[in-house]
Structure formats: C-alpha cells, structure tokens
Design a protein around this motif. Structure first.
Motif, PDB file in Angstrom:
ATOM      1  N   GLY A 128      44.506  31.260  35.512  1.00 51.46           N
ATOM      2  CA  GLY A 128      45.105  31.148  36.838  1.00 51.46           C
ATOM      3  C   GLY A 128      44.164  31.604  37.936  1.00 51.46           C
ATOM      4  O   GLY A 128      44.080  30.979  39.004  1.00 51.46           O
ATOM      5  N   LEU A 129      43.442  32.701  37.694  1.00 53.48           N
ATOM      6  CA  LEU A 129      42.476  33.197  38.682  1.00 53.48           C
ATOM      7  C   LEU A 129      41.381  32.167  38.935  1.00 53.48           C
ATOM      8  O   LEU A 129      41.036  31.879  40.092  1.00 53.48           O
ATOM      9  N   LEU A 130      40.848  31.579  37.893  1.00 57.37           N
ATOM     10  CA  LEU A 130      39.770  30.594  38.054  1.00 57.37           C
ATOM     11  C   LEU A 130      40.276  29.311  38.695  1.00 57.37           C
ATOM     12  O   LEU A 130      39.531  28.647  39.440  1.00 57.37           O
ATOM     13  N   GLN A 131      41.517  28.951  38.447  1.00 54.50           N
ATOM     14  CA  GLN A 131      42.101  27.782  39.113  1.00 54.50           C
ATOM     15  C   GLN A 131      42.235  28.036  40.612  1.00 54.50           C
ATOM     16  O   GLN A 131      41.968  27.146  41.436  1.00 54.50           O
ATOM     17  N   LEU A 132      42.657  29.232  40.964  1.00 52.62           N
ATOM     18  CA  LEU A 132      42.738  29.589  42.385  1.00 52.62           C
ATOM     19  C   LEU A 132      41.353  29.521  43.032  1.00 52.62           C
ATOM     20  O   LEU A 132      41.198  29.036  44.161  1.00 52.62           O
ATOM     21  N   LEU A 142      37.397  36.564  48.481  1.00 53.62           N
ATOM     22  CA  LEU A 142      38.295  37.540  47.869  1.00 53.62           C
ATOM     23  C   LEU A 142      38.490  37.254  46.382  1.00 53.62           C
ATOM     24  O   LEU A 142      38.546  38.174  45.553  1.00 53.62           O
ATOM     25  N   LEU A 143      38.590  35.977  46.019  1.00 54.46           N
ATOM     26  CA  LEU A 143      38.785  35.622  44.614  1.00 54.46           C
ATOM     27  C   LEU A 143      37.540  35.936  43.788  1.00 54.46           C
ATOM     28  O   LEU A 143      37.646  36.350  42.629  1.00 54.46           O
ATOM     29  N   LEU A 144      36.377  35.755  44.386  1.00 51.08           N
ATOM     30  CA  LEU A 144      35.143  36.118  43.684  1.00 51.08           C
ATOM     31  C   LEU A 144      35.041  37.628  43.490  1.00 51.08           C
ATOM     32  O   LEU A 144      34.524  38.098  42.469  1.00 51.08           O
ATOM     33  N   PHE A 169      31.541  31.465  33.728  1.00 52.72           N
ATOM     34  CA  PHE A 169      30.224  30.959  34.111  1.00 52.72           C
ATOM     35  C   PHE A 169      30.351  29.629  34.841  1.00 52.72           C
ATOM     36  O   PHE A 169      29.748  29.427  35.903  1.00 52.72           O
ATOM     37  N   ALA A 170      31.141  28.708  34.275  1.00 53.60           N
ATOM     38  CA  ALA A 170      31.304  27.384  34.885  1.00 53.60           C
ATOM     39  C   ALA A 170      31.911  27.485  36.280  1.00 53.60           C
ATOM     40  O   ALA A 170      31.523  26.750  37.206  1.00 53.60           O
ATOM     41  N   ALA A 171      32.863  28.410  36.456  1.00 50.43           N
ATOM     42  CA  ALA A 171      33.503  28.582  37.764  1.00 50.43           C
ATOM     43  C   ALA A 171      32.527  29.125  38.800  1.00 50.43           C
ATOM     44  O   ALA A 171      32.528  28.703  39.965  1.00 50.43           O
ATOM     45  N   LEU A 172      31.660  30.046  38.390  1.00 49.16           N
ATOM     46  CA  LEU A 172      30.702  30.648  39.315  1.00 49.16           C
ATOM     47  C   LEU A 172      29.651  29.644  39.763  1.00 49.16           C
ATOM     48  O   LEU A 172      29.267  29.602  40.945  1.00 49.16           O
ATOM     49  N   VAL A 173      29.179  28.822  38.827  1.00 50.10           N
ATOM     50  CA  VAL A 173      28.115  27.864  39.141  1.00 50.10           C
ATOM     51  C   VAL A 173      28.537  26.929  40.271  1.00 50.10           C
ATOM     52  O   VAL A 173      27.713  26.513  41.090  1.00 50.10           O
ATOM     53  N   LYS A 174      29.821  26.618  40.355  1.00 55.44           N
ATOM     54  CA  LYS A 174      30.308  25.703  41.399  1.00 55.44           C
ATOM     55  C   LYS A 174      30.117  26.265  42.804  1.00 55.44           C
ATOM     56  O   LYS A 174      30.160  25.520  43.785  1.00 55.44           O
ATOM     57  N   HIS A 175      29.907  27.572  42.898  1.00 56.58           N
ATOM     58  CA  HIS A 175      29.844  28.211  44.223  1.00 56.58           C
ATOM     59  C   HIS A 175      28.439  28.692  44.599  1.00 56.58           C
ATOM     60  O   HIS A 175      28.284  29.339  45.642  1.00 56.58           O
ATOM     61  N   VAL A 187      28.868  35.628  44.461  1.00 51.30           N
ATOM     62  CA  VAL A 187      28.466  34.844  43.289  1.00 51.30           C
ATOM     63  C   VAL A 187      27.268  35.502  42.606  1.00 51.30           C
ATOM     64  O   VAL A 187      27.211  35.613  41.376  1.00 51.30           O
ATOM     65  N   ALA A 188      26.309  35.959  43.419  1.00 51.90           N
ATOM     66  CA  ALA A 188      25.123  36.615  42.858  1.00 51.90           C
ATOM     67  C   ALA A 188      25.513  37.875  42.092  1.00 51.90           C
ATOM     68  O   ALA A 188      25.005  38.127  40.986  1.00 51.90           O
TER      69      ALA A 188
END
Length: 482
Positions: A128-132, A142-144, A169-175, A187-188
């Motif tokens: 749910g967190l990663l979907q948000l 804030l979500l990061l 990892f996949a969620a972070l790469v998008k940002h 993100v860093a």
C-alpha cells in the motif's frame, strides 16, 4: 518504562503523567521523547490496554490540537515498529490522511508513523505504501521519508526484509529523475540505506547510473553513496570508487556538488581515499577541481532588478560552499596531502568574496589551521606573503600579502558594521570576531615577527576603536580555549 508498564495501573498512571507534559509550546524534541516513552510502555502493556490507547489516539487525530495530533501519530509509529498493528483496520489510510494537514510538523509526524507501522508489518502495509508513492506524486517527499523509515529499521536485519527489497528498489528507481530537489534527496538517502541491506545490487545500480544522460539521475547516484558507507558497502565499492570521484568533472553543477559532498563524507568516515588509485585521483582531479570551484563563476550569476533593491542570484554558490567546506575537512583530516602554499593561494580569496557566508567559512577554516602546530611554518610563510603566485581580489587586482588582504577585510567590515541592517551587522560582527581570533593566534606563532608588515598591522588592528567590541570578544574566546 517497559518494566513499570507491565501492569495496567502503572500504564494508566504513567500515560496520564506523560500526556500532561504536552502543551501548546512543547518543543519537538520533547514531543518525540514522550512519544517514544509511550511507545515503549504500550508495546509492553496488555493487548487490550494497548489497543484502547491506539483507538483513543486515532480519535485525537480528528479533534485534537496540533501537539496532540503529533504525539498521537509519533506514538502510534513507535508502537508499530515493535508490534504488528494490522488488526486495526485501515490504520495506514487513517495515518496517510494526516498528510493533508496544513501543519508541516503534523505531516512529518504522519510520514514517520506510516513508515514505522509499515516496518512493523511489511506484509500488511508495504504494498500500500509503494502504491501511494506511485500514484500520489504530490506527496512523494513525505512518502519517501516513510520508505526511508522502513529501510532504516532493517539495518543489520537484511534477511527479514530480503523478499521485499526488489519492490522497494523498483519504486525508488522511478523517482531518481524527479525535478524536485527534496524528492531526489530522499531517493538518494533511501538508496543509500538500501545499499546497506543489499550492497551488490544497489552499488552496481548506482555505478551504472553515473553514466545516465539525465543529470538528476547522476546526482542521485553519486549522492546516494554517502548514505551507504557501512564496512560491507566499502568492500563492494572497491575499485568503482574512482568512477564516483570522476563525477567532480561532470558538466552539471548539482552533480558536481553531490560528488563533493560525498567525497567529504567518505573522507570523514572511511579509508577509501588511502587506496593508491584513489589517492592519485585526489591529487589530479579532486583538489584541482575543488580549487577551481572556489572562484565566483560569472556564467551562473545574475542581478535581478527589484526597483531600488538589486538582488544577486548565484546558482554556483551552493557548489562553492561545498568546496570550501570540503577543503576545510581535508586540511583538518589530512593536511599532509596538501601543498599548503597552493592551498593558501586558492583559499585566501575567500576572505574577499562578495558572499558573507563564504567569507565566514574561510575564516573558520583558517582558525582551525591556526590551532594546528604542524602548520605553523606554512602560516609564517602566509603572513610574510611568500606565495608562488599573486592572490587577487574579485576585480583581479593583486593583493598577495596577507596583511593587504587583512586590511581590505577589516575596512570592509567596519563599513558594514556602521551602515548595514541589524541582521547583516550581526553576521559581520561574528565574521570579524573569527578573523580576529585567527590573526591574534597567528601573531603568537614563534618566528612570526619576521613577517613585520603583518604583525604591525595586527598590532594596529588591536587598537582600532571601530571594532572594539569584536576585539574584546575575540580575546575572551581565545582565553577560554587556552
């Protein structure tokens, strides 16, 4: 608290006393400490009592004042780190709704709480967190921060989060190519934290990203390294570190700034720079680039006309600040790596810089040098004006000898102290005090009497009435250090 709170009565009594500490003007640190105490108590209390507290806290999110809402969110987060709270239906969504609060402090507390309860129950809340994070881009920062809380909870416990790291990892790469500085910074930090958990994959990704065509991605990659510097990560970085150092030569200002900040962190916390290949790069690339970054770059400076007020905008300034700070770290940590004559030739111009905080950084650095007995000989040469090439001011006029630079500085600050606003006056006064502490220390160095013009000028400065207060404060500060 954990011991005392194992009985129902002690939990109620302590909870009431702790909550009475909280008022309208309670400092953030106190709020955080009280929340942790409640979290520790509730984590050890009987389940019925703990659940009652959580439900009461959720009610306070609807009707409580700002401080009460922050306490409720942080304490729920602290409980959720240790206890699986998935039995409270919709808890993550209730916490997330606080992201819409006007108060920045409440939003930050909600971010902490969401990350903490997710860390306590990955299987229930992480998806749910990663979907948000993917869908609600307006709350990316804030979500990061919530994701960072999750990652930080599993340092040293990589096996417990291993099955979830590919999703994170996949969620972070998008940002990584976000246009928002704050988002890229988070993100860093998240990638740096992830590297401590899964070093091989993450460091390879960061290394490969250094070749990205997108400057934002390169900046995130080189910046993430400084948040990852565990012993295991250092072994994985190995020979790749040279490529990170090469980012000092990047065409983008922010990439170069991140490279400098990362290098400073590496220098403070690791011995990577002592490897032969990295040591050579420090001399041929790092130092020369740092020196070049010290000078104001007119290509990045513009003057904005706001009527009677002229505003100077310098996009290069953050990079120059980082360069001065990193050189200060080098001269403090490993001055043996420097040619001090060359160092002074480049850094002394900071005393004449048009930006006050660069001037302050320069004097801070020189004061630290004046406290190092091993550098006394180099300071004697500086005081005597023995430099290989002239030091110039911002207009290109030669002011090689330190006594001339010092005279220009004192004249400039005396004008500022008389004419500037109260804020500017205070900054100028502090800067002048640090400069005086430095030169007063320098004149006491054995053999400095040979620099006659410098010592004579310092003697005159000590009698200058226009800076009498700064002279007195400088002498008191030095006396306190003895």
């Amino acid at each position: 608290f954990r011991i005392v709170s194992q009985t129902v009565s002690s939990f109620d009594e302590l909870l009431a006393k702790l909550k009475r500490i909280i008022g309208q003007n309670t400092p953030p640190h106190t709020l955080s400490v009280v929340a942790k105490c409640i979290g520790a108590m509730a984590g050890s209390a009987p389940e019925k009592k703990r659940n009652a507290y959580i439900e009461a806290s959720l009610s306070e999110l609807k009707s409580g004042g700002p401080q009460i809402k922050q306490l409720a969110l942080m304490s729920i987060g602290d409980i959720g780190r240790k206890v699986n709270l998935s039995s409270h239906k919709g808890l993550d969504q209730i916490v997330f709704s606080s992201f819409e609060e006007e108060s920045q402090s409440i939003r930050a507390s909600a971010s902490y709480a969401l990350g903490s309860i997710t860390a306590g129950s990955l299987s229930s809340y992480l998806v749910g967190l990663l979907q948000l994070l993917d869908k609600r881009r307006e709350y990316s920062y804030l979500l990061l921060r919530s994701v960072r809380e999750v990652v930080s909870c599993y340092f040293g416990r990589s096996d417990e989060i291993a099955q979830f790291t590919p999703q994170i990892f996949a969620a972070l790469v998008k940002h990584t190519d976000s246009k928002e500085d704050a988002v890229r910074g988070e993100v860093a930090e998240c990638l740096g934290g992830l590297a401590k958990i899964e070093p091989e994959k993450t460091i390879k990704f960061l290394h490969d990203s250094l070749s990205s065509k997108t400057p934002f991605t390169r900046a995130v990659a080189v910046g993430a390294l400084r948040y990852s510097l565990s012993d295991e990560v250092q072994k994985v970085v190995g020979t790749r570190f040279g490529q990170f150092l090469r980012m000092f030569e990047d065409s983008d200002l922010e990439v170069r700034r991140q490279a400098i900040l990362t290098f400073e962190a590496v220098l403070k916390t690791t011995d990577l720079i002592n490897k032969a290949e990295n040591s050579k790069l420090m001399e041929s690339v790092v130092l020369q680039t740092l020196y070049q970054e010290l000078e104001p770059n007119q290509n990045f400076i513009r003057i904005m006309d706001a009527g009677a007020l002229k505003i100077r905008i310098d996009k290069h300034l953050p990079l120059r600040r980082a360069a001065f700070d990193t050189l200060a770290t080098i001269v403090r940590a490993c001055p043996y790596r420097l040619d001090m004559d060359e160092f002074y030739q480049w850094t002394m111009q900071g005393v004449l810089d048009p930006e006050e905080d660069i001037v302050a950084r320069t004097w801070d650095m020189y004061f630290q040098i004046s406290q190092n007995p091993s550098l006394e000989a180099s300071l004697r040469n500086l005081g005597a004006g023995k430099a290989r090439k002239p030091i110039t001011d911002s207009k290109g006029k030669s002011v090689q000898a330190m006594h001339k630079i010092l005279l220009n500085f004192v004249k400039k600050k005396m004008i500022t102290l008389k004419q500037a606003s109260s804020t500017e006056t205070e900054r100028a006064s502090e800067c002048t005090k640090k400069a005086l502490m430095t030169v007063f220390t320098m004149v006491e160095i054995p053999g400095m009497e040979q620099a006659a013009e410098f010592t004579t000028l310092v003697g005159r400065i000590k009698q200058t009435k226009g800076i009498a207060r700064e002279i007195e404060e400088a002498n008191k500060a030095l006396e306190a250090l003895r």
